[in-house]
Design a protein around this motif. Structure first.
Motif, PDB file in Angstrom:
ATOM      1  N   LEU A  19      22.305  66.842  22.276  1.00 39.47           N
ATOM      2  CA  LEU A  19      23.563  66.361  22.862  1.00 39.47           C
ATOM      3  C   LEU A  19      23.857  64.923  22.435  1.00 39.47           C
ATOM      4  CD1 LEU A  19      23.417  67.831  26.479  1.00 39.47           C
ATOM      5  CD2 LEU A  19      24.952  68.490  24.613  1.00 39.47           C
ATOM      6  N   VAL A  20      22.830  64.082  22.395  1.00 39.53           N
ATOM      7  CA  VAL A  20      23.015  62.703  21.931  1.00 39.53           C
ATOM      8  C   VAL A  20      23.434  62.698  20.466  1.00 39.53           C
ATOM      9  CG1 VAL A  20      21.793  60.548  21.431  1.00 39.53           C
ATOM     10  CG2 VAL A  20      21.503  61.659  23.643  1.00 39.53           C
ATOM     11  N   ALA A  21      22.801  63.540  19.653  1.00 40.46           N
ATOM     12  CA  ALA A  21      23.144  63.615  18.228  1.00 40.46           C
ATOM     13  C   ALA A  21      24.583  64.076  18.030  1.00 40.46           C
ATOM     14  CB  ALA A  21      22.178  64.540  17.503  1.00 40.46           C
ATOM     15  N   VAL A  22      25.009  65.071  18.789  1.00 40.78           N
ATOM     16  CA  VAL A  22      26.395  65.556  18.681  1.00 40.78           C
ATOM     17  C   VAL A  22      27.369  64.478  19.140  1.00 40.78           C
ATOM     18  CG1 VAL A  22      28.027  67.232  19.616  1.00 40.78           C
ATOM     19  CG2 VAL A  22      25.815  67.990  18.803  1.00 40.78           C
ATOM     20  N   ALA A  23      27.044  63.768  20.215  1.00 42.15           N
ATOM     21  CA  ALA A  23      27.923  62.690  20.695  1.00 42.15           C
ATOM     22  C   ALA A  23      28.049  61.585  19.652  1.00 42.15           C
ATOM     23  CB  ALA A  23      27.397  62.132  22.011  1.00 42.15           C
ATOM     24  N   LEU A  24      26.934  61.215  19.018  1.00 40.09           N
ATOM     25  CA  LEU A  24      26.992  60.191  17.968  1.00 40.09           C
ATOM     26  C   LEU A  24      27.789  60.674  16.765  1.00 40.09           C
ATOM     27  CD1 LEU A  24      23.372  58.754  18.051  1.00 40.09           C
ATOM     28  CD2 LEU A  24      25.470  57.586  18.692  1.00 40.09           C
ATOM     29  N   LEU A  25      27.647  61.934  16.424  1.00 40.93           N
ATOM     30  CA  LEU A  25      28.397  62.497  15.301  1.00 40.93           C
ATOM     31  C   LEU A  25      29.892  62.493  15.590  1.00 40.93           C
ATOM     32  CD1 LEU A  25      28.155  63.840  12.532  1.00 40.93           C
ATOM     33  CD2 LEU A  25      28.017  66.037  13.712  1.00 40.93           C
TER      34      LEU A  25
END
Length: 124
Positions: A19-25
């Protein structure tokens, strides 16, 4: 009970990281399209994202636990400042070569010393 708890914790940790990776993306794509970021800024953002999800780290999370994320946060912070200065340069029509090398001392030096209504040479 121990096996199910361990699996649940690991799955929850992986889900949070995704979820953090998707938010950063998503945030990165927004910045790229909103501010028309140059290629070097996009490359810095992609590189930091790759470093974030890469299993190879300067301080591995598997060994150091939460303290292993300090290097990831440092990389993200450095790239965020770099992209911020690129966006700032684009908004002020500064040459991109100068924006890439901008530092805090350059920013402080460009601050106007003589503000209107204040004489720096007179005693207070």
């Amino acid at each position: 009970m121990g096996d199910n708890t361990t699996v649940t914790v690991v799955v929850a940790f992986v889900v949070v990281l995704l979820l953090v990776a998707v938010a950063l993306l998503v945030a990165g794509l927004y910045v790229i399209y909103r501010y028309r970021l140059p290629l070097r800024g996009i490359a810095a953002m992609v590189g930091s994202f790759a470093y974030l999800i890469s299993p190879i780290d300067a301080a591995p999370e598997a060994v150091l636990g939460p303290f292993g994320m300090v290097d990831d946060a440092g990389v993200l912070t450095i790239v965020a400042f770099y992209v911020f200065h690129l966006i700032k340069a684009r908004r002020t029509n500064m040459p991109m070569g100068k924006a890439a090398g901008i530092a805090l001392r350059d920013t402080a030096r460009s601050y106007p010393r003589n503000r209107p209504g204040r004489d720096h040479d007179s005693p207070r």
